[in-house]
Write an enzyme that holds these catalytic residues in place. Structure first.
Site, PDB file in Angstrom:
ATOM      1  N   LYS A  88       0.841  -1.203   0.000  1.00 21.46           N
ATOM      2  CA  LYS A  88       0.000   0.000   0.000  1.00 21.46           C
ATOM      3  C   LYS A  88       0.873   1.249   0.000  1.00 21.46           C
ATOM      4  CE  LYS A  88      -3.784  -2.523   1.991  1.00 21.46           C
ATOM      5  NZ  LYS A  88      -4.353  -3.120   3.203  1.00 21.46           N
ATOM      6  N   GLN A  93      -4.808  -1.810   9.276  1.00 19.55           N
ATOM      7  CA  GLN A  93      -4.579  -3.128   8.676  1.00 19.55           C
ATOM      8  C   GLN A  93      -5.217  -4.209   9.551  1.00 19.55           C
ATOM      9  OE1 GLN A  93      -3.107  -3.758   5.614  1.00 19.55           O
ATOM     10  NE2 GLN A  93      -3.879  -5.823   6.014  1.00 19.55           N
ATOM     11  N   ASP A 118     -11.409   2.781   3.570  1.00 24.99           N
ATOM     12  CA  ASP A 118     -11.676   1.348   3.417  1.00 24.99           C
ATOM     13  C   ASP A 118     -13.175   1.093   3.251  1.00 24.99           C
ATOM     14  OD1 ASP A 118      -9.670  -0.503   3.213  1.00 24.99           O
ATOM     15  OD2 ASP A 118      -9.273  -0.596   5.371  1.00 24.99           O
TER      16      ASP A 118
END
Ligand code: NDP
Length: 282
Positions: free
Chosen positions: A54, A98, A121
């Site tokens: 990422k 994460q 997200d």
């Protein structure tokens, strides 16, 4: 003949290029570069790889990335405190935690602590709710990427029967809303579904998000169906496998995604796109 391969890597490269160009335009207009904060708790090898990828993807499109690595013993209170700081930080447009988090931390509480307008997200209940009423702001990245892959086939999705195997909050459940939005008829299967093969046999679109290598067999696939394989399974021989038995399924399907090089690259590209949207809507 065999199925046409949907090249997720090439499609994701195109999307990343579009994001990169828009970031450059912002910089020319003297607007700040979009910034993504990535928070990693612990050092699980798979998570370390995802976080590194990422970060590299952010750099490639010219975005700022801010990495916050904390030990696995970090308390929930400390993590919530960090999220509070990132919510207030003007340089940060998107916050990514994460997953999975260590067991002593309540994942739902952490997701709900992220400001919905930095929730790139798309996991916050606000964004999930918006998606479910057909007015999305930030769409969860993997389902969003899957919809782009389906659209890329050029096939009219309206009226199609879609079967999703797996009902997680990050893949299966949001896909129901995405597919409804495209006028498909979605069905979702899980570990209590009585005959998954029977469900899959009737599907024009099959989306596998189970986490079990080769779970979906070629004999289950309706001839000509579109097969999207979300699974990323690390085999003992070091190779990656999807949730679909690729070799048997490709003989029957009309379109199929490979693993690797299918859904995975799209997830990261959609994360970058969401971060850009967050920066542009500030
Ligand atoms: P979860 O473990 O959260 O969910 C798995 C789902 O599969 C559950 O709904 C579970 O059912 C169902 N399931 C498990 N075993 C069976 C079975 N034997 N029969 C029927 N259903 C079963 O996984 P995720 O959704 O997080 O991930 C799924 C896969 O996708 C993984 O391989 C993951 O690595 C991959 N992934 C890939 C991404 C990408 O970018 N390509 C992004 C996210 C995930 P139940 O709910 O009843 O337990």
């Amino acid at each position: 003949m065999g199925a046409q391969i949907i090249d997720g890597k090439a499609i994701a490269d195109g999307l990343r290029e579009t994001v990169r160009a828009r970031v450059e335009e912002r910089v020319h207009r003297r607007q700040p570069r979009p910034g993504l904060a990535v928070v990693l708790i612990g050092d699980a090898p798979a998570s370390l790889v995802y976080v590194r990828n990422k970060k590299l993807a952010c750099e490639w499109v010219g975005m700022n990335s801010f990495e916050f690595s904390r030990p696995a013993v970090t308390s929930e209170a400390k993590l919530l405190d960090l999220i509070g700081q990132l919510n207030a930080d003007e340089r940060v447009n998107g916050i990514l935690i994460q997953l999975p988090l260590p067991g002593h931390i309540d994942t739902n509480k952490v997701i709900e602590a992220i400001s919905p307008d930095k929730d790139v997200d798309g996991f916050h209940p606000y964004n999930i709710g918006r998606l479910n009423i057909g007015r999305p702001v930030y769409r969860p990245c993997t389902p969003q990427g899957i919809m782009s892959l389906l659209e890329f086939t050029g096939i009219k999705l309206a009226g199609m029967d879609a079967v999703i195997v797996g009902r997680s909050n990050i893949v299966g459940r949001p896909l129901i809303a995405e597919l409804l939005d495209k006028d498909c008829t979605p069905t979702i299967c899980h570990s209590y579904t009585r005959d998954i093969g029977d469900q899959v046999r009737g599907a024009d679109i099959v989306i596998a998000a189970v986490g079990r290598p080769g779970f979906i067999q070629g004999t289950w696939i309706k001839p000509g169906a579109i097969v999207i394989d979300v699974g990323i399974n690390h085999l003992p021989n070091g190779r990656l496998s999807g949730d679909v038995d690729f070799e048997s399924a490709r003989q029957v399907a009309g379109y199929i995604t490979p693993v690797p090089g299918g859904v995975g690259p799209m997830t990261i590209a959609c994360l970058l796109q969401n971060t850009l949207i967050a920066a542009e809507s500030r």
